[in-house]
Design an enzyme around this catalytic site. Structure first.
Site, PDB file in Angstrom:
ATOM      1  N   GLY A 647      79.656  76.638 133.612  1.00 24.46           N
ATOM      2  CA  GLY A 647      80.522  76.202 132.522  1.00 24.46           C
ATOM      3  C   GLY A 647      81.154  77.381 131.824  1.00 24.46           C
ATOM      4  N   GLY A 649      83.821  78.416 128.137  1.00 23.35           N
ATOM      5  CA  GLY A 649      84.524  78.008 126.926  1.00 23.35           C
ATOM      6  C   GLY A 649      85.148  79.219 126.277  1.00 23.35           C
ATOM      7  N   GLY A 652      82.948  82.451 126.263  1.00 24.14           N
ATOM      8  CA  GLY A 652      82.554  83.119 127.495  1.00 24.14           C
ATOM      9  C   GLY A 652      82.081  82.115 128.526  1.00 24.14           C
ATOM     10  N   LYS A 668      74.016  81.377 127.919  1.00 22.38           N
ATOM     11  CA  LYS A 668      75.363  81.385 127.346  1.00 22.38           C
ATOM     12  C   LYS A 668      75.715  82.814 126.942  1.00 22.38           C
ATOM     13  CE  LYS A 668      77.716  79.352 123.301  1.00 22.38           C
ATOM     14  NZ  LYS A 668      77.505  78.398 122.193  1.00 22.38           N
ATOM     15  N   ASP A 764      80.023  70.135 113.224  1.00 21.62           N
ATOM     16  CA  ASP A 764      80.853  70.007 114.425  1.00 21.62           C
ATOM     17  C   ASP A 764      80.322  68.903 115.341  1.00 21.62           C
ATOM     18  OD1 ASP A 764      83.102  70.653 115.881  1.00 21.62           O
ATOM     19  OD2 ASP A 764      82.135  72.248 117.019  1.00 21.62           O
TER      20      ASP A 764
END
Length: 958
Positions: A647, A649, A652, A668, A764
């Protein structure tokens, strides 16, 4: 500065030496390398230039030529290169269950004259089906179902005279069925084909009479869920071999059913429902093999009970709803030996309903709602299974008779079947990427969904039915020497297309995890229909999920044991030359390499944060999260390899990693210029290290070594709620499952608001920040924008506005006063998104405003039929209460919104109303259609509203 001529010469010599040593034909080697260059997530041992000798996973060779490519469920993404034409000896091509593999199918594939099986199930190939496929004269198996192909069926496919299996279902195909027009051949030329599977498309026009003839050998004709018009051709009666017929859900199909339909004496399943068929009710006399009949919702002439009702010895399911059939039901109907379900609502059956003492022991449901039955007689012991007489004269107002109660009140259905796991307590729980097998062993299963297109039964309450399937699969896999140790099935249900779906888990035999080669073999057995289920289940297809391989299970390269001594010396010399060349290049690059600049905030290490702190609040406060060195994370992710890239975003990329303990994690890694700075990074560490709840994603640790900002989370395998709603993940959620996901997310947010100390506002909440684990339990994620509240006792804080457009609380935006009610607003938007599967804000249309404008509480489903997601299914118990709650959550004033605790309580009541276990149950909510998602941590980046400027697009609160 360029390379010296001698270095170029030496590398050239080595390349030529390698080619001499190779077992694989250079054309095939070059083709596979070029094809792989267009893919991500290719098998781990696809290295070098000798696929045959090195036994590349999924590649089978005959001599030095590649004859089979089998790569189902590898998570391949990209397109299929036209270099496929160079594999001129290819016989089998199976790229199924790779949901991110798509684009147009290269027309040049029609040059593969030896190809026998072309299988691309469950990918995302699009555009028109190339007419050049009609050149594949040896093709036997063509399966292109569950893609995005559009346009018409090429008439050239009528040239495939050897074709046995022909599956184009579940695409976007349009136009008429092609037939011989005097010049071009059509489908009527396929006299050896046994399977026409064309359902769930947009095909139209009349069904041509030429497509059915006594020369055809068809056993399955599936034309359901299309737009065919006109009448059913009488030539249908010539298909003496036919076993399954589906014309259902063609709303423009009309005219009379051919009177010779009862010539189809081998027909077992007949589906004609939801069309405009007219004339007399078809006479099914003599169709002794018929087990499943559905002719509901047509326009047949009014008639009395037909004589054939009691003459079908194999009948299990009779669905004749809303057909104006009158008269008294014969007692013998309930005594047919195999009958399970009688759905006869909306007719004119009258008189006394007599169920004798000899009724079938398999009879589970008699639905006679909205008829004219005035009395009932049940002989012998009372019929104890479900009988529904609501809407008949026998059910006078105020009647307490159990037959006069609508379903869902006192007529609960049995819970969905799930394979038993009668295991004693395990000394340690399974790792996060493992499940407990029916043999009570923790292992990583191969998972997916089985779709049975026309089973001969309708009763899903009998465990024996599914145990038989499990045992049959285990036996046949073992006979084929496939390393499957045990099989688990759960959650069978009939979907909106009348297909029987069930989740399947295959567990490895004698090991914890399948190898890459195992998955290649198992996937091919299911995509190629090598496995045949018991006949009662009928035709099927399978959609597998991407399988997660740990690094230590990669298939090693293997050399053939042949005498290569004359060439080894030359290869060794070439290797030495290459080593010198590589060293020279490495020195050259290292001298030229410059260290990239880092921004100041990224250069701060955890130590520097701590030392520069002027108060205790500025340093990350850790409770349970561990620190990792950069070298540790580089090792567990195989040096952040592309194969582990799951994945990305604005911050990074995210990589899958495996800790030494065997635990899978999501790593991540932030990059320079990331939207996530040090403050958000530190916030997430501090908050996640002290919150622990089953509905909140867990932080395993972090890294601030070597100027890196890296977070390590638990691995959550089934993607985001957003991916499920948009169909990208392959996880299909019906109404009950969505309710349970929403409830889990609500519990996570309520925990942050009411049990965390101090309380936390997420800031969020959105569908891409709700993750789904292996049991589809919801987990709230991404705490980079979160804020602790309550230190001043007011439960609010003044802060610059941050969040995501469409979910943002307008009161918070206008006042900059953040409270827990801001999350409640976002959660209300999320609830509306779950019900509609629409983006909150798209092309100026705001989902809150759309729903408020459309709601009409005097109508069924509040008049929201046009806005609701069609994939929800028909049973939407509690939807009105759900919409009311969502609209309360998005009230303009925060004081008018409920608390998250109240939201949890109300959704729990809705879950009970909808039936079934709650979200904390292990396996009740899994339903997979296709394909494993890209990993959830690569979600959207939030719009960051900070400072005094106005956002570029105004959030409309009404």
């Amino acid at each position: 500065m360029g390379f010296s001529p001698w270095l170029v010469f030496l590398i050239s010599v080595l390349v030529q030496t390698s080619a001499i040593l190779a077992d694989t034909d250079p054309r095939d080697s070059s083709a596979l390398t070029a094809i792989a260059d267009n893919w991500k997530n290719k098998p781990s041992n696809w290295n070098g230039n000798d696929p045959c000798r090195d036994k590349w996973v999924g590649i089978i060779c005959t001599g030095n030529r590649v004859t089979s490519v089998r790569l189902s469920s590898f998570g391949l993404s990209g397109t299929l290169s036209g270099d496929i034409q160079s594999l001129s000896e290819l016989v089998y091509l199976d790229l199924s269950y790779n949901k991110d593999l798509g684009g147009p199918l290269p027309a040049i594939i029609g040059s593969l004259s030896n190809l026998q099986n072309l299988i691309l199930v469950g990918c995302t190939f699009s555009g028109e089906i190339p007419k050049e496929l009609g050149q594949l004269s040896n093709l036997i198996f063509l399966s292109l179902n569950s893609n995005k192909f559009s346009g018409s069926i090429p008439a050239t496919l009528g040239n495939l005279s050897k074709l046995y299996w022909f599956d184009l279902a579940d695409n976007k195909l349009t136009g008429e069925l092609p037939i011989f027009d005097g010049t071009n051949l059509g489908l009527d030329n396929l006299t050896n084909t046994k399977h026409f599977h064309f359902g769930i498309n947009q095909l139209s026009g009349p069904i041509p009479s030429q497509i059915f003839s006594s020369y055809m050998k068809l056993i399955h004709v599936l034309l359901d869920n299309n737009n065919f018009s006109g009448s059913i051709p009488p030539t249908l009666g010539l298909l003496s071999t036919l076993e399954v017929l589906r014309f259902d859900n063609n709303p423009q199909l009309n005219g009379q059913v051919p009177s010779n339909i009862n010539n189809l004496t081998k027909l077992a399943e007949l589906h004609l429902e939801n069309s405009q068929l007219t004339g007399p009710l078809p006479d099914l006399t003599g169709m002794s093999a018929l087990s499943f009949v559905d002719m509901s919702n047509n326009s047949f002439n009014a008639s009395d009970v037909p004589s054939w009702f009691t003459t079908l010895p194999s009948l299990t399911s009779l669905f004749l709803e809303n057909l104006k059939i009158g008269g008294q039901l014969p007692q013998a109907l309930f005594s047919l030996p195999a009958v399970q379900t009688l759905r006869l609502r909306g007719n004119r059956f009258n008189g006394t309903l007599t169920i004798g003492s000899d009724f079938s022991t398999q009879l589970q449901l008699i639905d006679l709602r909205d008829n004219q039955i005035s009395s009932i007689t049940v002989g012998g012991s009372q019929y104890s299974n479900t009988l529904i007489l609501v809407g008949n004269p026998i059910c006078v107002p105020g009647s307490n008779d159990k037959y006069c109660v609508a379903p869902g009140q006192s007529n609960p259905t049995a819970p969905p079947y799930s394979t038993a796991r009668n295991c004693s307590a395990l000394p340690t729980p399974c790792l996060s990427n493992q499940l407990l097998s029916p043999s009570c062993i923790c292992a990583v299963p191969y998972r997916g969904t089985l779709f049975f297109r026309s089973p001969s039964f309708s009763d899903l309450t009998s465990p024996t039915t599914f145990v038989t399937l499990e045992q049959d699969m285990e036996t046949k896999f073992q006979k084929l020497n496939v390393p499957v140790g045990s099989i688990a099935i759960h959650d069978p249900f009939f979907d909106s297309n009348n297909n029987l779906q069930m989740s399947l888990e295959l567990f490895p035999s004698g090991k914890v995890q399948f190898s890459e080669q195992d998955i290649s073999d198992v996937g091919f057995m299911l995509s190629n229909q090598t496995y045949k289920p018991p006949s009662t289940f009928g035709p099927y297809y399978f959609i597998g999920q991407q399988y997660s391989f740990t690094n230590d299970l990669a298939v090693p390269s293997q050399s053939k044991k042949t005498n290569r001594l004359p060439l080894i010396v030359g290869a060794s010399a070439g290797g030495a030359v290459l080593a010198v060349a590589v060293i020279a290049i490495a020195i050259f690059i290292s001298r030229r390499k410059r260290t990239p600049k880092r921004t100041e905030d990224r250069s701060q290490s955890f130590v520097s944060w701590d030392m520069k702190s002027t108060s205790a609040s500025t340093a990350p406060q850790l409770r349970g999260a561990r620190t990792f060195s950069f070298d540790e994370l580089r090792k567990i992710t195989n040096n952040f390899s592309e194969a582990n890239d799951i994945g990305n975003g604005g911050y990074g990329k995210v990589y899958r990693g495996t800790l030494p303990s065997g635990q899978l994690v999501a790593v991540k890694r932030s990059q320079q210029g990331s939207l996530q700075g040090s403050l958000e990074f530190r916030t997430e560490i501090e908050l996640l290290s002290r919150v622990h709840h089953r509905n909140v994603v867990s932080l395993v640790g972090f890294c601030l070594d070597q100027d890196e900002q890296i977070l390590v989370y638990e691995y959550v395998p089934n993607g985001t709620l957003k991916e499920s709603l948009t169909g990208k993940s392959g996880v299909r959620l019906d109404w009950r499952r969505r309710l349970r996901v929403v409830l889990g997310a609500a519990k996570g947010v309520a925990y942050l608001h009411e049990l965390a100390d101090p309380p936390i506002v997420h800031r969020d909440i959105k569908s891409s920040n709700v993750l789904l684990d292996e049991r589809l339990n919801a987990k709230v994620s991404d705490f980079g924008l979160s804020k602790p509240l309550g230190e001043d006792g007011r439960g609010q804080v003044t802060t610059q506005v941050k969040g995501t457009m469409g979910y943002l609380d307008p009161e918070y935006y206008m006042t900059q006063q953040l409270t827990g009610k801001s999350d409640v607003y976002s959660f209300g938007v999320l609830m509306l998104e779950v019900a509609t599967a629409r983006k909150p804000l798209e092309r100026g249309r705001y989902i809150v405003r759309e729903v408020k404008a459309a709601v009409d509480r005097s109508k069924d489903l509040y008049g929201l039929h046009e806005l609701l997601d069609p994939a929800l299914g028909a049973a939407l118990a509690g939807l009105e209460q759900y919409v009311d709650l969502a609209l309360r959550c998005v009230e303009e004033a925060g004081a008018d919104r409920p608390s998250m605790g109240e939201v949890v309580g109300e959704i729990e009541r809705m879950v009970k109303m909808a039936g079934g276990p709650g979200p904390d149950s292990a396996s009740e909510s899994m339903s997979y259609a296709s394909r494993t998602p890209r990993h959830p941590y690569g979600g959207d980046s939030p719009f960051d509203y900070s400072g005094g400027g106005m956002p570029s697009t105004r959030v409309e609160p009404k």
